[in-house]
Scaffold this motif. Sequence first.
Motif, short mmCIF file in Angstrom:
data_model
loop_
_atom_site.label_atom_id
_atom_site.label_comp_id
_atom_site.label_asym_id
_atom_site.label_seq_id
_atom_site.Cartn_x
_atom_site.Cartn_y
_atom_site.Cartn_z
N ASP A 1 35.75 -22.76 56.32
CA ASP A 1 37.19 -22.69 55.64
C ASP A 1 37.79 -21.52 55.26
O ASP A 1 37.15 -20.77 54.27
CB ASP A 1 37.17 -23.79 54.29
N ALA A 2 38.86 -20.93 55.65
CA ALA A 2 39.45 -19.97 55.31
C ALA A 2 39.92 -19.87 53.93
O ALA A 2 40.27 -18.53 53.38
CB ALA A 2 40.63 -19.40 56.10
N CYS A 3 39.98 -20.80 53.28
CA CYS A 3 40.42 -21.02 51.83
C CYS A 3 39.18 -20.84 50.95
O CYS A 3 39.30 -20.72 49.66
CB CYS A 3 41.35 -22.21 51.59
N ALA A 4 38.00 -21.08 51.37
CA ALA A 4 36.85 -21.21 50.58
C ALA A 4 35.70 -20.51 51.59
O ALA A 4 35.02 -21.54 51.99
CB ALA A 4 36.79 -22.52 49.97
N LEU A 5 35.70 -19.40 51.49
CA LEU A 5 34.82 -18.54 52.48
C LEU A 5 33.17 -18.86 52.12
O LEU A 5 33.11 -18.59 50.80
CB LEU A 5 34.99 -17.32 52.70
N ASN A 6 32.68 -19.33 52.89
CA ASN A 6 31.03 -19.73 52.30
C ASN A 6 30.09 -18.51 52.07
O ASN A 6 30.36 -17.31 52.25
CB ASN A 6 30.22 -20.51 53.72
N ALA A 7 29.12 -18.85 51.14
CA ALA A 7 28.10 -17.75 50.81
C ALA A 7 27.68 -17.11 51.98
O ALA A 7 27.43 -17.69 53.27
CB ALA A 7 27.08 -18.43 49.91
N GLY A 8 27.37 -16.06 51.83
CA GLY A 8 26.86 -15.07 52.94
C GLY A 8 27.92 -14.29 53.58
O GLY A 8 27.84 -13.57 54.46
N LEU A 9 29.41 -14.45 53.31
CA LEU A 9 30.30 -13.62 53.87
C LEU A 9 30.89 -12.91 52.80
O LEU A 9 31.87 -12.15 53.06
CB LEU A 9 31.58 -14.61 54.12
N GLU A 10 30.37 -12.79 51.54
CA GLU A 10 30.70 -11.71 50.58
C GLU A 10 30.55 -10.30 51.36
O GLU A 10 29.70 -10.03 52.11
CB GLU A 10 30.20 -11.85 49.37
N GLU A 11 31.29 -9.31 50.61
CA GLU A 11 31.04 -7.86 51.01
C GLU A 11 31.22 -7.44 52.41
O GLU A 11 30.37 -6.98 53.13
CB GLU A 11 29.65 -7.33 50.44
N ARG B 1 38.65 -11.28 47.93
CA ARG B 1 37.51 -11.37 47.17
C ARG B 1 36.54 -10.99 48.15
O ARG B 1 35.64 -10.24 47.35
CB ARG B 1 37.38 -12.90 46.60
N VAL B 2 36.21 -11.26 49.27
CA VAL B 2 35.05 -10.89 50.11
C VAL B 2 35.14 -9.67 50.61
O VAL B 2 34.19 -9.30 51.19
CB VAL B 2 34.96 -11.96 51.17
N LEU B 3 36.29 -8.93 50.46
CA LEU B 3 36.44 -7.68 50.93
C LEU B 3 35.43 -6.58 50.23
O LEU B 3 35.72 -6.83 48.67
CB LEU B 3 37.81 -6.82 51.08
N LYS B 4 34.85 -5.61 50.69
CA LYS B 4 34.16 -4.71 49.86
C LYS B 4 35.07 -3.89 49.14
O LYS B 4 36.23 -3.55 49.73
CB LYS B 4 32.96 -3.89 50.84
N PRO B 5 34.79 -3.20 48.04
CA PRO B 5 35.74 -1.93 47.73
C PRO B 5 35.94 -0.98 48.56
O PRO B 5 34.98 -0.55 49.31
CB PRO B 5 34.82 -1.48 46.31
N GLY B 6 37.38 -0.58 49.00
CA GLY B 6 37.29 0.19 49.91
C GLY B 6 37.87 -0.35 51.25
O GLY B 6 38.00 0.15 52.39
#
Length: 251
Positions: A116-126, A151-156
Amino acid sequence: MQCLKVDESGCCPMDGVAVRGNLFERRHWLYAFFRERVFRDHTEEIKRAIFPREGPRPGTRVLELGCGPGFYTCRLARMFPQIQTIGIDQSVSLLEWARSRASESRLDNCSFRHGDACALNAGLEEVDAIVVSRLFLIVHDRERMLSEIFRVLKPGGKCFVAEPTTRFKTSLPLWFMQISALLSGGGVAGQRHSPSVKVLSPDEFGRLIHSQPWQQVEMVYRDGYQYAVCAKHEVLGPVAASAASLDRNAA
């Protein structure tokens, strides 16, 4: 604000998404043809926008939302063997198509997930970069999806967005898919809703993109497409962090 779903991992819809979801499953091969043979290829623009001139660092993670048959997920994985690419889509049939393409090309550095592009699953952070092409056309809660991207994009990290500006050409794939379904006797006649797309005006596109506290945004309008390249702060400052928190709480 709650994000509606087609199923437990479907992409957040606009009106008629249940019909579209069935259509994408039953006519996935036709949509794949349009994606691979008809739609504009933005690979070079993506490469210039999200990667440094010397190329991506080993281990760079790139996420493609609404990947369909895995066009950019596979292309970038083939172009840069040192990176990891991940494709997310709600269509099981298109994901099977994408996995088959990746396997045929022996691409071990790309993978695909039903999500779900509106609630990305765990493991997709950063993730280091996100690619979104033609997806805002068919989602209802666009700001919610963009907040997930932020939210899931890393800083930078950077996000590349490409959206068409012409409704007629944009609607052609869905029309052909619908006609094909009708001719085969498995059409959408009698369904409560019919497939449709929402082409964003330049003002709507600009407001959407600027709904998140990006450090830098570059927007280009060219040849029937509108593009946005968005960069997240290297280290999220207190003002931007507060704004991002408020956006998440409001959602």
